[in-house]
Design a protein around this motif. Structure first.
Motif, PDB file in Angstrom:
ATOM      1  N   ASN A  25       0.824  -1.210   0.000  1.00  0.00           N
ATOM      2  CA  ASN A  25       0.000   0.000   0.000  1.00  0.00           C
ATOM      3  C   ASN A  25       0.857   1.260   0.000  1.00  0.00           C
ATOM      4  N   TYR A  50      -7.853  -3.471  -4.146  1.00  0.00           N
ATOM      5  CA  TYR A  50      -7.911  -3.364  -2.686  1.00  0.00           C
ATOM      6  C   TYR A  50      -6.625  -2.736  -2.191  1.00  0.00           C
ATOM      7  N   SER A  62      -4.911  -1.287   1.654  1.00  0.00           N
ATOM      8  CA  SER A  62      -5.101  -1.140   3.093  1.00  0.00           C
ATOM      9  C   SER A  62      -3.773  -0.897   3.780  1.00  0.00           C
ATOM     10  N   THR A  80      -3.560  -1.210   7.012  1.00  0.00           N
ATOM     11  CA  THR A  80      -3.546  -2.106   8.175  1.00  0.00           C
ATOM     12  C   THR A  80      -2.555  -3.243   7.984  1.00  0.00           C
ATOM     13  N   THR A  81      -2.496  -3.780   6.759  1.00  0.00           N
ATOM     14  CA  THR A  81      -1.525  -4.826   6.442  1.00  0.00           C
ATOM     15  C   THR A  81      -0.572  -4.368   5.339  1.00  0.00           C
ATOM     16  N   THR A 103      -1.182  -3.514   2.243  1.00  0.00           N
ATOM     17  CA  THR A 103      -1.495  -4.330   1.073  1.00  0.00           C
ATOM     18  C   THR A 103      -1.977  -3.471  -0.087  1.00  0.00           C
ATOM     19  N   THR A 123      -0.769  -7.644  12.824  1.00  0.00           N
ATOM     20  CA  THR A 123      -1.084  -7.713  11.400  1.00  0.00           C
ATOM     21  C   THR A 123       0.168  -7.770  10.523  1.00  0.00           C
ATOM     22  N   GLY A 176       3.379  -7.392   5.879  1.00  0.00           N
ATOM     23  CA  GLY A 176       1.948  -7.457   6.117  1.00  0.00           C
ATOM     24  C   GLY A 176       1.431  -8.877   5.954  1.00  0.00           C
ATOM     25  N   THR A 226      -4.358 -12.254   6.974  1.00  0.00           N
ATOM     26  CA  THR A 226      -5.278 -11.208   7.429  1.00  0.00           C
ATOM     27  C   THR A 226      -5.950 -10.515   6.258  1.00  0.00           C
ATOM     28  N   SER A 227      -5.165 -10.104   5.261  1.00  0.00           N
ATOM     29  CA  SER A 227      -5.754  -9.417   4.104  1.00  0.00           C
ATOM     30  C   SER A 227      -6.626 -10.357   3.286  1.00  0.00           C
ATOM     31  N   TYR A 228      -6.280 -11.639   3.269  1.00  0.00           N
ATOM     32  CA  TYR A 228      -7.111 -12.617   2.549  1.00  0.00           C
ATOM     33  C   TYR A 228      -8.483 -12.723   3.192  1.00  0.00           C
ATOM     34  N   THR A 272      -9.920 -10.583   5.127  1.00  0.00           N
ATOM     35  CA  THR A 272     -10.613  -9.294   5.088  1.00  0.00           C
ATOM     36  C   THR A 272     -11.208  -9.012   3.717  1.00  0.00           C
TER      37      THR A 272
END
Length: 363
Positions: free
Chosen positions: A175, A218, A220, A222-223, A225, A292, A343, A347-349, A351
């Motif tokens: 990201n 996508y 993010s 958070t991870t 990504t 994460t 990341g 987790t991203s999978y 989400t």
């Protein structure tokens, strides 16, 4: 037809930021470097689609309508405009208000340094010297893209397989590399960008550049990504990397395949030290439930600028699977005890990414 040539003395790549206000139906923009070299073209209908996609992604009107050409590894890029014989030249409204170029001192322009070869640290491991990672090597590409500041940047990305093995060119990176559709639209990828033989500083003659940008599916923080679909198909001979969404534990051995400093492809070997949470470039220790990011320490090789977005692979039997992508960290050839943060793919999978990689599984 009309042609405009742009030259940046001392540059080894010039990308044109073409602001397209209007073109008649059937018009074509064509880009090329030195005479006799290959050309790349984009049609008016494709430019309309790119502008609409950028606008939907939140870009302002100017950014949405700006198309960034590829570079041609030299100081010149020519823009050629071709319109149908029956079309009015007055219907052509475009300009080139911005350039992005890779600049070196003229004395360096003829050296291998101009291709970023040899810029990474000496502790990095040549991917060609590790044939056991050949499949992963063929799934990884060097990325070049242009941000809103008009500057060009380097990262690394990985082609991902989906559950149906559909051949859709899904592409994973970070990201902090690409977080908007406008930037994703500028993406070019270099495949098989590795040494021609183990330990050499010459580029594999099979190296291929793919232009056309990507659709950002996508993103993010958070991870860290960035998950995209390339607008052009990946070249023949590539491998779609498998991915693992079961999570990996502390102590698990992992490997990274990447382009540090944009250099020829390298391999790093390490293991998971702990879980972490990273916010605003600051990372703290966490646990398997809340963390994460995976924190890696390296036994061989390291990462550098340009490695960002590259995948970490876990080995099960004779196969390797993506389990994360690189944010960054403190590791370097000078800091062998430094760590890097990836990341977590699991987790991203869960989400979002399973929506594309395994839609039959539901959300």
């Amino acid at each position: 037809a009309a042609a405009l040539r742009f030259t940046a003395d001392g540059a080894y790549g010039v990308r044109l930021g073409v602001l397209v206000q209007s073109l008649p139906e059937g018009a074509v923009l064509r880009f090329y470097g030195e005479q006799g070299a290959g050309a790349m073209e984009v049609r008016a209908s494709e430019l309309q689609d790119i502008a609409a996609r950028n606008a939907r992604g939140g870009a302002d009107d100017t950014s949405a309508r700006t198309y960034w050409s590829p570079d041609f590894s030299g100081p010149q890029t020519t823009l050629e405009v071709e319109i149908p014989a029956a079309a009015s030249p007055a219907a052509v409204r475009l300009s080139v208000p911005r350039l992005s170029h890779f600049t070196l001192a003229p004395a360096q322009a003829e050296q291998a340094f101009a291709q970023k070869v040899g810029e990474s640290g000496s502790c990095n491991v040549d991917a060609t010297c590790r044939p056991e990672f050949n499949d992963q090597s063929r799934s990884v590409a060097r990325m070049i893209f242009v941000r809103d500041d008009g500057k060009s940047y380097l990262c690394t990305g990985t082609l991902l397989n989906d559950a149906a093995s559909s051949g859709t060119p899904y592409f994973l990176s970070a990201n902090h590399c690409i977080s908007t559709q406008a930037v994703a639209s500028t993406l070019t990828t270099d495949w098989f960008y590795r040494s021609s033989s183990c330990g050499t500083a010459t580029v594999n003659p099979a190296a291929v550049r793919v232009t056309g940008g990507a659709a950002l599916l996508y993103a993010s923080a958070t991870t860290d990504t960035a998950f995209m679909q390339l607008n052009s198909q990946a070249p023949a001979g590539i491998v779609y990397a498998g991915s693992y969404f079961g999570g990996v534990g502390v102590g698990t051995a992992l490997a990274g395949v990447h382009h540090p400093q944009g250099d020829l492809q390298k391999v790093s070997l390490g293991s998971v030290q702990r879980y972490s949470t990273c916010v605003d470039n600051s990372c703290r220790s966490s646990n398997a439930d809340d963390g994460t990011f995976l924190t890696l320490g390296w036994q061989e090789g390291t990462t550098e600028g340009g490695s960002s977005g590259s995948a970490a692979f876990v080995t099960f039997g004779e196969r390797r699977y993506v389990v994360g992508q690189l944010l960054g960290g403190t590791a370097s050839c000078a800091a062998r005890d430094g760590v890097d943060y990836y990341g977590r793919f699991d987790t991203s999978y869960r989400t979002a990414l399973r929506r594309w990689l395994n839609p039959a599984a539901g959300l």
